[in-house]
Design an enzyme around this catalytic site. Structure first.
Site, mmCIF file in Angstrom:
data_model
loop_
_atom_site.group_PDB
_atom_site.id
_atom_site.type_symbol
_atom_site.label_atom_id
_atom_site.label_comp_id
_atom_site.label_asym_id
_atom_site.label_seq_id
_atom_site.Cartn_x
_atom_site.Cartn_y
_atom_site.Cartn_z
ATOM 1 N N HIS A 14 -1.256 -7.601 -17.358
ATOM 2 C CA HIS A 14 0.020 -7.306 -16.054
ATOM 3 C C HIS A 14 -0.371 -7.876 -15.568
ATOM 4 O O HIS A 14 -1.001 -9.180 -15.007
ATOM 5 C CB HIS A 14 -1.128 -5.633 -15.610
ATOM 6 C CG HIS A 14 0.239 -5.132 -14.456
ATOM 7 N ND1 HIS A 14 0.604 -5.429 -13.293
ATOM 8 C CD2 HIS A 14 0.555 -4.362 -14.945
ATOM 9 C CE1 HIS A 14 1.563 -5.317 -12.855
ATOM 10 N NE2 HIS A 14 2.001 -4.279 -13.616
ATOM 11 N N GLU A 84 6.745 -5.853 -19.826
ATOM 12 C CA GLU A 84 7.271 -5.497 -18.248
ATOM 13 C C GLU A 84 8.115 -6.240 -18.043
ATOM 14 O O GLU A 84 7.917 -8.116 -17.585
ATOM 15 C CB GLU A 84 6.661 -5.283 -17.873
ATOM 16 C CG GLU A 84 5.574 -4.509 -18.174
ATOM 17 C CD GLU A 84 4.564 -2.976 -17.042
ATOM 18 O OE1 GLU A 84 5.074 -2.432 -16.464
ATOM 19 O OE2 GLU A 84 3.478 -4.095 -16.895
HETATM 20 O O1 LIG Z 1 2.503 -1.009 -12.705
HETATM 21 C C1 LIG Z 1 2.746 -0.007 -13.279
HETATM 22 C C2 LIG Z 1 4.419 -1.125 -14.009
HETATM 23 O O2 LIG Z 1 4.272 -2.668 -13.957
HETATM 24 C C3 LIG Z 1 5.796 -0.094 -13.815
HETATM 25 O O3 LIG Z 1 5.770 -0.129 -12.620
HETATM 26 P P1 LIG Z 1 7.049 -0.158 -12.228
HETATM 27 O O4 LIG Z 1 7.197 1.798 -13.026
HETATM 28 O O5 LIG Z 1 6.435 0.765 -9.858
HETATM 29 O O6 LIG Z 1 8.465 -0.699 -11.516
#
Ligand SMILES: O=C[C@H](O)COP(=O)(O)O
EC number: 5.3.1.1
Length: 167
Positions: A14, A84
């Site tokens: 992450h 992401e």
């Molecule tokens: O850890 C979660 C992901 O990085 C996405 O986060 P989010 O949906 O709050 O942008």
């Protein structure tokens, strides 16, 4: 420990781990292998920062992260990639569906080139400000095989609405 608690899929790489804990691709690859040893599926996150995007480096960054973070032996059953974009996480911003299509298509090419038929079947999730209002559009994009949901998962109604928008 996570597997003992019942987890069947575990996130590694992450952006917060990469940025705030100095975790590089080699460590992330080792963590993915540790996930396998625990009998779980590894979800490996990749994504570019705003500065990298602005500099036109997105595909180069993703190519490097895929090459470095995904272990040999990755299959459609034991590994999932989560794209992401760092600038989209928790910000309310998202790439356009056209951008997501281009980037997921690129990821698919890289996976297929390296892992052949498994690469063609490996799931590629999109993550970063997925919410009820954009989930259906994002999930309909070619090579988007699911969502990695952060903030919106904290509200049951929002999470349910997102789930309904998933294929
Ligand atoms: O850890 C979660 C992901 O990085 C996405 O986060 P989010 O949906 O709050 O942008």
């Amino acid at each position: 420990m996570l597997a003992d608690a019942g987890a069947t899929a575990i996130i590694v790489g992450h952006s917060e781990r990469r940025a705030d804990h100095g975790e590089g691709d080699a460590l992330i690859r080792q963590k993915a292998e540790a996930v396998w040893r625990a009998g779980a599926t590894a979800i490996v996150c990749i994504g570019e920062t705003q500065a990298q995007r602005d500099a036109g480096q997105t595909l180069d960054i993703l190519r490097g992260q895929l090459a470095g973070s995904l272990p040999e032996g990755s299959t459609a059953a034991n590994l999932i990639v989560a794209y992401e974009p760092v600038w989209a996480i928790g910000t309310g911003l998202t790439p356009t569906a056209k951008d997501v299509e281009q980037i997921h298509g690129f990821i698919r090419e890289v996976l297929t080139s390296r892992f052949k038929t498994d690469g063609a079947k490996m799931r590629i999730l999109y993550g970063g400000s997925v919410k009820p209002s954009n989930a259906a559009e994002l999930m309909a994009v070619k090579n988007v095989n699911g969502a990695l949901v952060g903030g919106a998962s904290l509200k049951a109604a929002d999470f349910l609405a997102i789930a309904k928008g998933c294929p």
